[in-house]
Design an enzyme around this catalytic site. Structure first.
Site, PDB file in Angstrom:
ATOM      1  CG  ASP A  37      -2.164   0.823   1.074  1.00 60.13           C
ATOM      2  OD1 ASP A  37      -3.248   0.216   1.007  1.00 60.13           O
ATOM      3  OD2 ASP A  37      -2.079   2.076   1.004  1.00 60.13           O
ATOM      4  CG  ASN A  90      -7.919  -4.025  -3.764  1.00 59.85           C
ATOM      5  OD1 ASN A  90      -9.115  -4.001  -3.998  1.00 59.85           O
ATOM      6  ND2 ASN A  90      -7.378  -3.411  -2.708  1.00 59.85           N
ATOM      7  CE1 TYR A 156     -12.824   3.913  -9.190  1.00 56.47           C
ATOM      8  CE2 TYR A 156     -14.859   3.248 -10.292  1.00 56.47           C
ATOM      9  CZ  TYR A 156     -13.903   3.041  -9.308  1.00 56.47           C
ATOM     10  OH  TYR A 156     -14.010   1.962  -8.457  1.00 56.47           O
ATOM     11  CE  LYS A 160     -11.495   0.715 -10.403  1.00 55.58           C
ATOM     12  NZ  LYS A 160     -10.544  -0.142  -9.673  1.00 55.58           N
ATOM     13  CB  ILE A 189     -17.785  -3.070  -1.442  1.00 60.66           C
ATOM     14  CG1 ILE A 189     -17.951  -3.836  -2.768  1.00 60.66           C
ATOM     15  CG2 ILE A 189     -17.324  -3.982  -0.313  1.00 60.66           C
ATOM     16  CD1 ILE A 189     -19.018  -4.887  -2.799  1.00 60.66           C
ATOM     17  CB  THR A 191     -14.438  -0.171   1.669  1.00 62.33           C
ATOM     18  OG1 THR A 191     -14.611   0.836   0.653  1.00 62.33           O
ATOM     19  CG2 THR A 191     -14.776  -1.529   1.096  1.00 62.33           C
TER      20      THR A 191
END
Ligand SMILES: NC(=O)c1ccc[n+]([C@@H]2O[C@H](COP(=O)([O-])OP(=O)(O)OC[C@H]3O[C@@H](n4cnc5c(N)ncnc54)[C@H](O)[C@@H]3O)[C@@H](O)[C@H]2O)c1
Length: 253
Positions: A37, A90, A156, A160, A189, A191
């Site tokens: 990360d 990811n 974005y 993607k 999701i 998060t």
């Protein structure tokens, strides 16, 4: 699912959210996990949490938008463990909401360099090692933004969508060598990324979107982790270049 003992799994963007949940699940199946990360403090903490639970976990600071850092990350993994079996690319960021006529070059470059170029360079160096081994499985993280349009989210969505093309092309090249590459497209999701969008003024928009999700709720990071770890496992041995949508039914309407 089979035991992943003696296998080495890399997860980028692993300090929190979907990445962290996936790193933990790989570890629960017995793999040694590498958490990468660009947030050094957070990723060290995340790896420590897994170590405290008795898992083997290594933290690496890596900004996936910087090719030299990605190269060094894979070199460090190979030096440490002599192999790399699974990778979940990811790490990703949101664009600044803006219609096409108003998007800035700076934000375009920022989003593409993390979300698309980041996946490209991670795959490049992971595959250099997997090609030597003649074994490996990679999952790239796209989004429902990779299969649908999204007003104010062009960069974005472009990145993607691009991930799906990169994945299918590389999957064709490496399937004969025993390496499988697939994409997942998460829906909504819950998060820290979702929390940030809510704090950033997108609460109403997300709530409206949520009402149209057939299962009527957010997905949990663990539900994505299950999909990723399955795709990497031998249980998915005939799944190649697939775009697996896990979105509670949102995109089938
Ligand atoms: N949460 C959702 O609803 C959702 C939906 C579809 C797709 N996704 C995708 O799933 C992935 C993970 O999302 P999340 O919700 O867990 O996000 P998150 O923001 O909670 O976590 C992302 C992690 O990636 C790290 N990161 C960001 N840029 C990086 C870089 N340049 N180099 C290395 N690390 C970097 C962050 O520090 C963070 O730890 C992203 O690619 C995202 O686009 C998320």
């Amino acid at each position: 699912m089979e035991n992943m003992q003696n296998k080495v799994a890399l997860v980028t963007g692993a300090a929190q959210g979907i990445g962290y949940a996936t790193a933990q699940l790989f570890a629960e199946y017995g793999a040694k996990v590498v958490l990468a990360d660009y947030n050094e403090e957070l990723v060290n903490k995340a790896a420590q949490q897994l170590t405290d639970k008795g898992f083997e976990a290594l933290a690496i600071k890596c900004d996936v938008s910087k090719e030299e850092e990605v190269k060094a990350m894979v070199e460090k993994i190979v030096k440490e463990f002599s192999r790399l079996d699974y990778a979940f690319n990811n790490a990703g960021i949101q664009n600044i909401l803006a219609e096409a006529a108003d998007q800035t070059k700076e934000d375009f470059d920022r989003v593409i360099s993390v979300n698309l170029k980041g996946v490209w360079s991670c795959m490049k160096y992971e595959l250099q090692q997997m090609r030597k081994q003649g074994f490996g499985a990679i999952v790239n993280c796209s989004s429902i933004g990779g299969i649908l349009g999204g007003a104010m989210r062009g960069t974005y969505h472009a990145a993607k969508h691009g991930i799906i093309g990169l994945t299918k092309s590389a999957a064709l090249e490496y399937a004969p060598m025993g390496i499988r590459i697939n994409t997942i497209c998460p829906g909504m999701i819950y998060t820290p990324m979702a929390e940030k969008m809510i704090e950033g003024g997108q609460k109403e928009a997300l709530e409206a979107m949520l009402k149209t999700v057939p299962v009527k709720r957010y997905g949990q990071p663990e539900e994505m982790a299950n999909v990723v770890v399955w795709l990497c496992s031998d249980s998915a041995s005939f799944v190649v270049g697939h775009t697996l949508v896990a979105d509670g039914g949102y995109s089938i309407q």
